[in-house]
Design an enzyme around this catalytic site. Structure first.
Site, PDB file in Angstrom:
ATOM      1  N   GLN A 332      28.158  37.204  66.545  1.00  0.00           N
ATOM      2  CA  GLN A 332      29.425  37.557  67.134  1.00  0.00           C
ATOM      3  C   GLN A 332      30.511  36.734  66.449  1.00  0.00           C
ATOM      4  OE1 GLN A 332      29.139  37.894  71.442  1.00  0.00           O
ATOM      5  NE2 GLN A 332      29.929  39.945  71.088  1.00  0.00           N
ATOM      6  N   THR A 498      27.806  30.715  69.592  1.00  0.00           N
ATOM      7  CA  THR A 498      27.477  31.595  70.705  1.00  0.00           C
ATOM      8  C   THR A 498      25.995  31.930  70.663  1.00  0.00           C
ATOM      9  OG1 THR A 498      27.845  33.795  71.668  1.00  0.00           O
ATOM     10  CG2 THR A 498      28.181  33.605  69.311  1.00  0.00           C
ATOM     11  N   THR A 499      25.412  32.177  71.828  1.00  0.00           N
ATOM     12  CA  THR A 499      24.016  32.612  71.881  1.00  0.00           C
ATOM     13  C   THR A 499      23.987  34.118  72.117  1.00  0.00           C
ATOM     14  OG1 THR A 499      23.496  30.416  72.730  1.00  0.00           O
ATOM     15  CG2 THR A 499      21.753  32.040  72.891  1.00  0.00           C
ATOM     16  N   HIS A 500      24.715  34.824  71.287  1.00  0.00           N
ATOM     17  CA  HIS A 500      24.722  36.280  71.345  1.00  0.00           C
ATOM     18  C   HIS A 500      24.140  36.836  70.055  1.00  0.00           C
ATOM     19  CE1 HIS A 500      28.334  35.994  74.373  1.00  0.00           C
ATOM     20  NE2 HIS A 500      27.193  35.593  74.887  1.00  0.00           N
ATOM     21  N   ASN A 501      22.876  36.527  69.806  1.00  0.00           N
ATOM     22  CA  ASN A 501      22.187  37.048  68.626  1.00  0.00           C
ATOM     23  C   ASN A 501      21.635  38.422  68.989  1.00  0.00           C
ATOM     24  OD1 ASN A 501      21.478  34.132  69.451  1.00  0.00           O
ATOM     25  ND2 ASN A 501      21.499  33.996  67.231  1.00  0.00           N
TER      26      ASN A 501
END
Lengths: 579, 253
Positions: A332, A498-501
């Site tokens: 992201q 961010t941990t939006h992989n």
């Protein structure tokens, strides 16, 4: 020698949001489900001493133990990937409830544009808007088809929110009203309105009031204590698998949870998944758990890695651009602007993970891209998540990061800065992908997953445009000084972003270009379902969990259907006809 | 001689600091008995403070060395943390906040031993974007780094780091941050970043870890620590200053 256990109907690998949803939905219908979770059990009782920034937000107590397993990383294909030895850019979860324990709770729905991004982009901007190195694909399902599943997840999680004309259309109101308005959210909304934008209260998994979900589980009212992201909730007021779907599954008597069970392989025989191999981390014993249906419900990284380590599916090759497993890894992009307020102090130490206000005017295709050098956009938002003192030392850019000036400036501005930030969409590029590392292994001797990733031109252009928009809002909010964010030369694995992989086992209408159908059922292996953000064909301009929840409810329905019908649940649509 | 003079000046500044502590803060015992002696020798100027502190404060037995074996290394660490987070008009610096003991204790445990991190080989030089890639564990990085601070100090100023004037100490530390020092097994920037972040962590973590003495780190920042609910205050317009609370309040008595 591995001990072979009695066969069960369904086994899930990982018990977080997706594993919990699958377990609850199936067990409620009388299906026997075993959930294998490599971490330990945990519940609200474990979070009574949670207000400890050092332990949880700095030393990452709830996160994955990397001494056993990590990923390797490189920016480019011609580099040697090296292990991510410490957590940094993203925080992989571990333990019952997964990242659903320590998320913030910001729960959006991806836009109709997201699900048909290729078709809609080409219709409006022609076939070569971005160039051939980008891999735009439709998701194999329309928003209208997915809408009921979004609502199902929102009902389970009790999401607090309000409708907005620029967001994905809703058939029903949010289950609970929006969270409280604060001077910070109001300030953002007033500024946005002045700029002719359409602000709304951020949809929240920290609930505005006590709520009982359709399964009879209670979620409590948020207390705005300021410890959400990276923490569990001591009130059971942040919606999590642990206070919703996991107890729902457990009360059926049909769900068996096994913790400390680290799955290493999916057993694949005769074109089907026959079970999984796992190691009991407490005894070192190895087991084979046979099952009629195998469901991968771990995080993005491990869903991909398990398939590759099990020899299932065709690995993606960026050179020939063939294969699908590991393809379309996305992240992201995080544009934004920080405002410093000389004359004002805000109660920024108070807050909740999804207390905030948002605008979607620059998200998806809500604005015309004809004269822009990128597609998509992102939600622009302000949040009041509770600033904690170790991680928040924001000072104007020209301040050193240690010494006398650092100390006085970071103290001075602690309550005098606000940030407007964007969850910017991430568009797949042929060179951004997941594969197995040729050199590094986990403690059991299995290859680590290798991440090859860098920012693209699309990312930079999106970043610059939305940063400018964020800075306009911040200026309108009355900041004495506005500092736009910058995007670094290359993506770095070090600072938290961010941990939006997403991606790697993407969904679509064509087995040539996607790994799973719109029920998250693998094209190549009909009794293997791979659920989660790994199915995202690209990453949209929102936090992903709302969409992950919707796909999980859709997958649960598919699994029940598969038990009755068997075979592929979706007819193949060859989307190359659009090409 | 110039160096003696600067050394005396820093001693005077230090005495001012210790009277602040003995005047009421919990750090008085620590400063009076340990630091003044360690950093500046057991000289007469400090005796008054030492006795005053000992009389008024109960001894904090937690303030002893868990990791470092040489007190001189601990003193170099203490001086370095004080430059990173110095005492100023806002309040105490790293030393009075107990940061050096915080770091010492952290180095003795899972942080120092990288217990939850991937430490398997092989090790290769990394790009600037690939992160920590040394075979040294954090405690070893601190050993190497602290010895190098002393070495650089003697090379450049012919004086031990702890006896340098503040600005001189800053010059040395800046060289580490800028990567201008040769270290064995780890880059100087990696060491400096560990030192810098550990100092801030010690200043602001819950006092249970041995830093943030008496919650004075939080007080400077007007961070109230551990409150269970702000539901009745979250919508208020004016800034609300609260007495800080630590996790200790959560232990049932």
């Amino acid at each position: 020698m591995a001990t072979t256990l009695d066969k069960v109907e369904v086994v899930t690998v990982g018990v977080g949001w997706t594993g919990g949803i699958i377990a609850a939905e199936l067990a409620k219908q009388g299906v026997q489900v075993v959930g294998l979770e490599r971490g330990k059990a945990r519940s609200t009782e474990d979070f009574q001493h949670i207000h400890d920034e050092y332990r949880y937000a700095i030393r990452y107590e709830l996160m994955q133990d990397l001494s056993r397993e990590t990923i390797t990383f490189r920016n480019h294909r011609d580099e040697r990937a090296l292990p991510m030895r410490q957590l940094g850019s993203f925080l992989l979860g571990e333990g019952l409830g997964g990242a659903g324990v320590h998320w913030n709770g910001q729960t959006y729905r991806f836009l109709p544009y997201d699900l048909q991004i290729k078709t809609m982009t080409e219709e409006k901007y022609g076939k070569n808007k971005l160039g051939e190195d980008y891999i735009l694909q439709d998701w194999g399902i329309s928003y209208e088809e997915l809408e009921p599943y979004f609502y199902k997840f929102e009902q389970t999680a009790g999401i607090s929110g309000e409708d907005n004309k620029n967001s994905a259309p809703r058939e029903n109101d949010y289950p609970t009203p929006p969270m409280k308005e604060t001077p910070i959210t109001k300030r953002f909304k007033d500024a946005a309105k002045n700029l002719k934008l359409s602000p709304y209260h951020m949809p929240s998994g920290n609930l505005s009031e006590n709520y009982e979900n359709p399964d009879g589980q209670t979620i409590n009212q948020c207390q705005y204590c300021g410890f959400c992201e990276r923490f569990g909730c001591e009130y059971g007021a942040k919606s999590s698998p642990n206070v919703t779907v996991i107890p729902t599954a457990e009360k059926t008597g049909k769900f068996e949870l096994r913790t400390h069970a680290n799955v290493t392989e999916v057993i694949y025989e005769g074109g089907k998944a026959t079970g999984v191999k796992y190691i009991d981390l407490q005894t070192g014993e190895e087991f084979i758990q046979p099952a009629d249906i195998v469901v991968l419900t771990s995080y993005v990284m491990n869903n991909v890695r398990l398939l590759l380590n099990s020899g299932i599916g065709r690995p993606y090759d960026p050179e020939s651009r063939t294969g699908v497993i590991g393809k379309n890894y996305c992240y992201q992009i995080l544009p934004g602007a920080t405002g410093f307020f000389e004359e004002e102090k805000f109660n920024t130490y108070m807050g909740a993970g999804s207390l905030g206000a948002s605008v979607d005017d620059y998200n998806g295709d809500n604005f015309d891209h004809s004269n822009l050098d990128f597609i998509h956009g992102g939600v622009i938002a302000i949040t009041q998540t509770g600033k904690r003192p170790i991680n928040n030392n924001t000072a104007p850019n020209d301040t050193p990061n240690w010494g006398k000036e650092f100390k006085s400036q970071s103290i001075k501005y602690y309550h005098r800065n606000l940030a407007v930030g964007v969850q910017g969409a991430s568009i797949p590029h042929r060179n951004n992908y997941l594969s197995l590392d040729p050199e590094y292994e986990d403690i059991f001797g299995y290859p680590l997953l290798r991440l090859t990733y860098d920012y693209t031109e699309q990312d930079r252009n999106l970043h610059n445009y939305l940063t400018e928009k964020s800075a306009e809002i911040m200026k309108e909010m009355g900041a004495s000084r506005v500092e736009p964010r910058e995007i670094s030369d290359h993506y770095s694995i070090v600072p938290y972003q961010t941990t939006h992989n997403t991606g790697g086992v993407i969904m679509g209408g064509d087995p040539e270009t996607s790994a799973v159908n719109n029920y998250s059922q693998m094209w190549d292996v009909e009794n293997l379902f791979v659920v989660g953000a790994s199915a995202f064909a690209h990453n949209g301009g929102y936090n992903p969990t709302g969409t992950v929840g919707a796909l999980a409810y859709r997958a649960a329905e598919g699994i029940l259907k598969y038990r009755e019908e068997s075979g592929q649940l979706v007819k193949i649509v060859n989307d190359r006809k659009h090409a | 001689m110039t160096e003696k003079k600067t050394s005396k000046m820093s001693r005077r500044r230090f005495i001012k600091n210790s009277s602040y502590a003995a005047g009421g803060a919990i750090g008085g015992g620590f400063l009076g008995t340990v630091l003044s002696k360690n950093l500046f020798g057991n000289n007469n100027e400090n005796q008054g403070q030492k006795q005053g502190a000992t009389n008024n404060e109960s001894t904090n037995y937690n303030q002893a060395l868990m990791y470092f074996t040489r007190q001189s290394d601990f003193e170099i660490l203490s001086s370095a943390t004080e430059r990173i987070f110095p005492e100023d008009d806002n309040g105490p610096g790293a030393v009075k906040l107990g940061v050096p003991f915080f770091i010492d204790h952290q180095l003795a445990g899972s942080y120092g031993r990288n217990d939850r991190e991937y430490m398997r080989g092989p090790f290769y030089p990394a790009s600037d974007f690939q992160g920590y890639q040394t075979r040294l564990k954090r405690h070893e990085v601190f050993d190497v780094g602290i010895q190098a601070i002393e070495r650089e100090s003697k090379n450049q100023f012919d004086t031990s780091f702890v006896d340098l004037e503040g600005e001189q100490q800053d010059q040395i530390l800046q060289k580490f941050q800028d990567g201008e020092v040769d270290l064995k097994g780890v880059t100087p920037t990696t060491f400096f970043e560990l030192l810098r972040s550990a100092t801030i962590e010690g200043a602001y973590s819950d006092p249970l870890y041995g830093g943030n003495n008496n919650m004075e780190g939080w007080m400077m920042k007007e961070f109230p620590g551990n409150y269970m609910s702000y539901i009745n205050e979250i919508d208020k317009k004016d800034f609300i200053k609260k007495e800080p609370k630590a996790l200790r309040a959560h232990i049932a008595h």
